[in-house]
Structures are given as C-alpha cells and as structure tokens.
Design a protein around this motif. Structure first.
Motif, short mmCIF file in Angstrom:
data_model
loop_
_atom_site.label_atom_id
_atom_site.label_comp_id
_atom_site.label_asym_id
_atom_site.label_seq_id
_atom_site.Cartn_x
_atom_site.Cartn_y
_atom_site.Cartn_z
N LEU A 151 0.81 -1.22 0.00
CA LEU A 151 0.00 0.00 0.00
C LEU A 151 0.85 1.27 0.00
O LEU A 151 0.35 2.37 -0.27
CB LEU A 151 -0.96 0.01 1.19
N CYS A 152 2.14 1.13 0.26
CA CYS A 152 3.02 2.32 0.23
C CYS A 152 3.19 2.83 -1.20
O CYS A 152 3.50 4.00 -1.43
CB CYS A 152 4.39 2.01 0.84
N GLU A 153 2.96 1.95 -2.18
CA GLU A 153 3.35 2.29 -3.56
C GLU A 153 2.56 3.43 -4.16
O GLU A 153 3.10 4.26 -4.87
CB GLU A 153 3.25 1.05 -4.46
N LYS A 154 1.25 3.47 -3.87
CA LYS A 154 0.41 4.46 -4.55
C LYS A 154 -0.07 5.58 -3.64
O LYS A 154 -0.85 6.44 -4.05
CB LYS A 154 -0.79 3.75 -5.18
N ARG A 155 0.37 5.55 -2.40
CA ARG A 155 -0.16 6.55 -1.47
C ARG A 155 0.40 7.94 -1.77
O ARG A 155 1.52 8.08 -2.28
CB ARG A 155 0.21 6.17 -0.02
#
Ligand code: URA
Ligand code: SF4
Length: 192
Positions: free
Chosen positions: A19-23
């Motif tokens: 979830l870190c990728e698109k935040r």
C-alpha cells in the motif's frame, strides 16, 4: 518505548506493505494522543490519502456530525485512526497481509494512548479488533470488555450514506457511547 512523535515518523516513512506504492500521504491519525476514547476505521479513502487525515470525506463529515451530537470532537477529546494507514487502491478492503503488516502501528498507538473505550467503525475494523465472526448489522452497539477496555462495534458512516435507514440505529449507538463515557471516563466531558 519510542515517543509518540518517533512512532509517527516511523509510520510516515513505512514501506512494509504494497500500500506504500500508490499513497500520497500516510494517514497516521487525528486527535488527542491522551484521549480516553479511540475510533478505529478500516483505511484511508481518496480524500484521506490526499489530505493526510482520517475521515475527511463525505463519510467523515457524517462522523463529525454524530460526534458533535454527543459532545465529541475529532481535535479535542477523541483520537481517530484506521487499521491500515495507507489507502487501498480503488478503496478495496485492505487485505489480510496488509492489515497484519500495519497493525503494529495501531497496537503501539493504543499502548501509548491507553484508551478506556475503543469504537470500531465498520465490519472490517470490528472483525479485526473485536471478533472475526462479527455480524455488524446485528451486533453494532453491543459492548464487550477486554482487559479493562470497553469496546463497541459501530456501523461505518459510509454504510449509512448508502443505506440511510440505518441512521437511527447508528445515532442510538452514539447515545450508548455517551452513557459509557459518563460511566467510565466522565472527565472526557468535564475538562477545563
Ligand atoms: N473510511 C475509513 O474507514 N477510514 C477513513 O479514514 C475514511 C473512510
Ligand atoms: Fe506501512 Fe501500514 Fe502503509 Fe503498509 S499500510 S506501507 S504497513 S504504514
């Protein structure tokens, strides 16, 4: 134990799950870190991701109204956060492994805040924190006590927007919450 600020900094640079990728922003939480009452949702949505604060979209505005109705306020006498701190793409449910990667932050927040009351918002948070087989539509508003902490599942405000017929039941839960605050931590309502 690391300080609150260190914990927040750690969380804000976390890359422990996909979830870190698109935040755009990590949504750590909002409110008083000494609050006696904690609200826990499932995860940031679009507005929360953009603004870096939980429950600031349409559902959040409804939550604010319900808080206001029982003299609670996101900035002063509660703390609000989520199971996962980064937005799941397209607002899908956070997956089990994402919840597991993130829940340590919530545990550390709870350990520091030491709330007397924890309210979960929606099915996902209720299942994760109260019981895995929670039937939210039937069991919202029911207290359980765990290690001296009172916990209650509530309906998610986004569900109320979709299904306004449940609003009355949801308001009743806030009145039940107010009664419990008056019983176990009346100082929430009697601060200078
Ligand atoms: N829904 C949630 O569960 N949490 C938020 O922060 C916003 C919407
Ligand atoms: Fe880290 Fe939680 Fe964000 Fe995953 S959701 S990257 S575990 S802060």
């Amino acid at each position: 134990m690391t300080s609150w600020t260190e914990l927040e900094q750690q969380c804000k640079s976390c890359t422990a799950c996909r979830l870190c990728e698109k935040r755009h922003n990590v949504v750590f939480g909002v409110g008083d870190p000494q609050a006696k009452v904690m609200f826990i949702g499932e995860g940031p949505g679009e507005q929360e991701d953009l603004q870096g604060e939980p429950f600031v979209g349409r559902a959040g505005q409804l939550l604010d109204k319900m808080l206001f109705a029982v003299d609670l306020d996101r900035k002063t006498n509660v703390y609000i956060t989520n199971i996962v701190k980064c937005r799941p793409p397209m607002n899908r449910d956070p997956q089990d492994d994402e919840q597991e990667s993130c829940i340590g932050y919530l545990r550390e927040q709870t350990r520091r805040i030491r709330p007397k009351i924890i309210v979960t918002l929606g099915r996902i948070a209720g299942m994760k924190l109260i019981k895995p087989d929670l039937r939210i539509t039937r069991e919202h508003g029911e207290w359980i006590e765990r290690k001296g902490v009172w916990m209650m599942p509530m309906l998610h405000p986004a569900a109320l927007l979709r299904n306004p017929s449940q609003t009355e039941g949801a308001f009743r839960d806030f009145l039940i919450l107010r009664d419990k605050i008056n019983e176990v931590c009346p100082e929430v309502y009697h601060r200078q």
